[in-house]
Design a protein around this motif. Structure first.
Motif, PDB file in Angstrom:
ATOM      1  N   LEU A  25      -7.441  10.969  -9.997  1.00 46.85           N
ATOM      2  CA  LEU A  25      -7.243  10.882  -8.780  1.00 46.85           C
ATOM      3  C   LEU A  25      -6.204   9.184  -9.406  1.00 46.85           C
ATOM      4  N   ILE A  26      -7.095   8.262  -9.030  1.00 49.52           N
ATOM      5  CA  ILE A  26      -6.224   6.625  -9.487  1.00 49.52           C
ATOM      6  C   ILE A  26      -5.226   6.455 -10.697  1.00 49.52           C
ATOM      7  N   TYR A  27      -5.680   7.412 -11.670  1.00 47.84           N
ATOM      8  CA  TYR A  27      -4.550   6.868 -12.912  1.00 47.84           C
ATOM      9  C   TYR A  27      -3.161   8.292 -12.840  1.00 47.84           C
ATOM     10  N   PRO A  28      -3.582   8.522 -11.922  1.00 52.75           N
ATOM     11  CA  PRO A  28      -2.009  10.182 -11.878  1.00 52.75           C
ATOM     12  C   PRO A  28      -1.722   9.176 -11.128  1.00 52.75           C
ATOM     13  N   GLN A  29      -2.037   8.854  -9.639  1.00 49.73           N
ATOM     14  CA  GLN A  29      -1.107   8.786  -8.643  1.00 49.73           C
ATOM     15  C   GLN A  29      -0.615   7.775  -9.153  1.00 49.73           C
ATOM     16  N   SER A  30      -1.459   6.608  -9.852  1.00 47.87           N
ATOM     17  CA  SER A  30      -0.817   5.042 -11.006  1.00 47.87           C
ATOM     18  C   SER A  30       1.035   5.311 -11.545  1.00 47.87           C
ATOM     19  N   PHE A  31       0.024   6.710 -12.288  1.00 49.16           N
ATOM     20  CA  PHE A  31       1.600   6.603 -13.103  1.00 49.16           C
ATOM     21  C   PHE A  31       2.537   7.625 -12.053  1.00 49.16           C
ATOM     22  N   ILE A  32       2.659   7.912 -11.293  1.00 49.06           N
ATOM     23  CA  ILE A  32       3.571   8.226 -10.238  1.00 49.06           C
ATOM     24  C   ILE A  32       4.632   7.101  -9.952  1.00 49.06           C
ATOM     25  N   LEU A  33       3.578   6.128  -9.430  1.00 45.60           N
ATOM     26  CA  LEU A  33       3.840   4.896  -8.496  1.00 45.60           C
ATOM     27  C   LEU A  33       4.974   4.110 -10.279  1.00 45.60           C
ATOM     28  N   LEU A  34       4.048   3.882 -10.791  1.00 45.59           N
ATOM     29  CA  LEU A  34       4.829   2.927 -11.610  1.00 45.59           C
ATOM     30  C   LEU A  34       6.510   3.729 -12.362  1.00 45.59           C
ATOM     31  N   ASN A  35       5.930   5.257 -12.162  1.00 40.03           N
ATOM     32  CA  ASN A  35       7.150   5.627 -13.103  1.00 40.03           C
ATOM     33  C   ASN A  35       8.434   5.795 -11.856  1.00 40.03           C
ATOM     34  N   GLN A  36       8.318   6.010 -10.924  1.00 39.07           N
ATOM     35  CA  GLN A  36       8.716   5.215  -9.658  1.00 39.07           C
ATOM     36  C   GLN A  36       9.399   3.982  -9.861  1.00 39.07           C
ATOM     37  N   ALA A  37       9.270   2.669 -10.042  1.00 42.17           N
ATOM     38  CA  ALA A  37       9.419   1.605  -9.772  1.00 42.17           C
ATOM     39  C   ALA A  37      10.295   1.701 -11.119  1.00 42.17           C
ATOM     40  N   GLY A  38      10.338   1.891 -11.724  1.00 40.83           N
ATOM     41  CA  GLY A  38      11.220   1.823 -13.604  1.00 40.83           C
ATOM     42  C   GLY A  38      10.657   1.789 -14.365  1.00 40.83           C
ATOM     43  N   TYR A  39       9.080   1.888 -14.776  1.00 38.73           N
ATOM     44  CA  TYR A  39       8.394   1.821 -15.594  1.00 38.73           C
ATOM     45  C   TYR A  39       9.234   3.794 -16.109  1.00 38.73           C
ATOM     46  N   TYR A  88      -3.356  -3.783  -6.656  1.00 40.22           N
ATOM     47  CA  TYR A  88      -1.543  -3.805  -7.234  1.00 40.22           C
ATOM     48  C   TYR A  88      -0.784  -2.437  -6.384  1.00 40.22           C
ATOM     49  N   CYS A  89      -1.392  -1.615  -6.636  1.00 36.89           N
ATOM     50  CA  CYS A  89      -0.294  -0.279  -6.168  1.00 36.89           C
ATOM     51  C   CYS A  89       0.280  -0.441  -4.399  1.00 36.89           C
ATOM     52  N   GLU A  90      -1.029  -1.307  -4.134  1.00 36.76           N
ATOM     53  CA  GLU A  90      -0.570  -0.668  -2.450  1.00 36.76           C
ATOM     54  C   GLU A  90       0.568  -2.123  -2.581  1.00 36.76           C
ATOM     55  N   GLU A  91      -0.048  -3.543  -3.726  1.00 36.33           N
ATOM     56  CA  GLU A  91       0.866  -4.557  -2.557  1.00 36.33           C
ATOM     57  C   GLU A  91       2.191  -4.726  -3.827  1.00 36.33           C
ATOM     58  N   TYR A  92       2.396  -4.234  -4.924  1.00 34.95           N
ATOM     59  CA  TYR A  92       3.749  -3.961  -5.753  1.00 34.95           C
ATOM     60  C   TYR A  92       4.788  -3.248  -5.194  1.00 34.95           C
ATOM     61  N   LEU A  93       4.166  -2.149  -5.837  1.00 40.73           N
ATOM     62  CA  LEU A  93       4.099  -0.508  -5.623  1.00 40.73           C
ATOM     63  C   LEU A  93       5.060   0.299  -4.663  1.00 40.73           C
ATOM     64  N   ASN A  94       3.996  -0.366  -3.869  1.00 40.80           N
ATOM     65  CA  ASN A  94       4.043   0.578  -1.961  1.00 40.80           C
ATOM     66  C   ASN A  94       3.748   1.725  -2.261  1.00 40.80           C
ATOM     67  N   GLY A  95       2.679   1.867  -3.048  1.00 45.81           N
ATOM     68  CA  GLY A  95       2.130   3.283  -2.711  1.00 45.81           C
ATOM     69  C   GLY A  95       0.497   3.480  -2.252  1.00 45.81           C
ATOM     70  N   TYR A  96      -0.232   4.343  -1.634  1.00 45.66           N
ATOM     71  CA  TYR A  96      -0.992   3.651  -2.045  1.00 45.66           C
ATOM     72  C   TYR A  96      -1.894   5.152  -1.872  1.00 45.66           C
ATOM     73  N   ILE A  97      -3.042   4.556  -2.813  1.00 42.12           N
ATOM     74  CA  ILE A  97      -4.108   5.487  -3.746  1.00 42.12           C
ATOM     75  C   ILE A  97      -5.692   6.100  -2.892  1.00 42.12           C
ATOM     76  N   ASP A  98      -5.605   6.931  -2.653  1.00 38.78           N
ATOM     77  CA  ASP A  98      -6.298   7.509  -1.821  1.00 38.78           C
ATOM     78  C   ASP A  98      -8.216   7.255  -2.342  1.00 38.78           C
TER      79      ASP A  98
END
Length: 135
Positions: A37-51, A105-115
């Motif tokens: 969950l954490i890695y896959p959701q952060s994967f999406i958020l990171l790629n949406q942020a330009g990675y 980090y995801c919440e603060e810098y990537l504007n996403g919430y991980i369940d």
């Protein structure tokens, strides 16, 4: 009783005795939440942020570089390099802090919430994988 016998068998001299609480290592369920969950959701958020990550393994290395590393000194050059640690050695409390750092980090810098952990995480993992595979 056995401990007292072993202490009595020691040669004369001064000794230090340290008592530490044993802590459990992170459980398979905790790693399931991390990789499912954490890695896959952060994967999406990171790629949406330009990675441009293409695998969960790359995301794993990225997060370890930020939150799970130790400084290593090169004595010849004086250079300090951060080396990622193995999560396999994490205690339960270390694992909780690591996951919390990623989520914050995801919440603060990537504007996403991980369940939060979900007992049906395998179903959620499948949904996230479907989103990843669509791209």
């Amino acid at each position: 009783q056995k401990m007292l016998e072993e202490l009595a068998a020691l040669p004369p001299g001064r000794y230090d005795w340290t008592i530490e609480k044993h802590r459990r290592k992170a459980s398979p369920k905790q790693f399931g939440w991390l990789f499912g969950l954490i890695y896959p959701q952060s994967f999406i958020l990171l790629n949406q942020a330009g990675y441009e990550f293409t695998t969960i393994e790359e995301v794993d290395i990225f997060w370890k570089t930020i939150f799970a590393n130790k400084p290593l000194l090169n004595r010849e050059t004086g250079e300090i390099v951060n080396v990622p640690l193995s999560k396999r050695e994490f205690l339960t409390i270390d694992h909780m802090a690591y996951c919390s750092n990623i989520r914050n980090y995801c919440e603060e810098y990537l504007n996403g919430y991980i369940d939060d952990p979900d007992p049906d995480w395998k179903k959620r993992k499948k949904e996230i994988e479907d989103v990843i595979n669509e791209k």
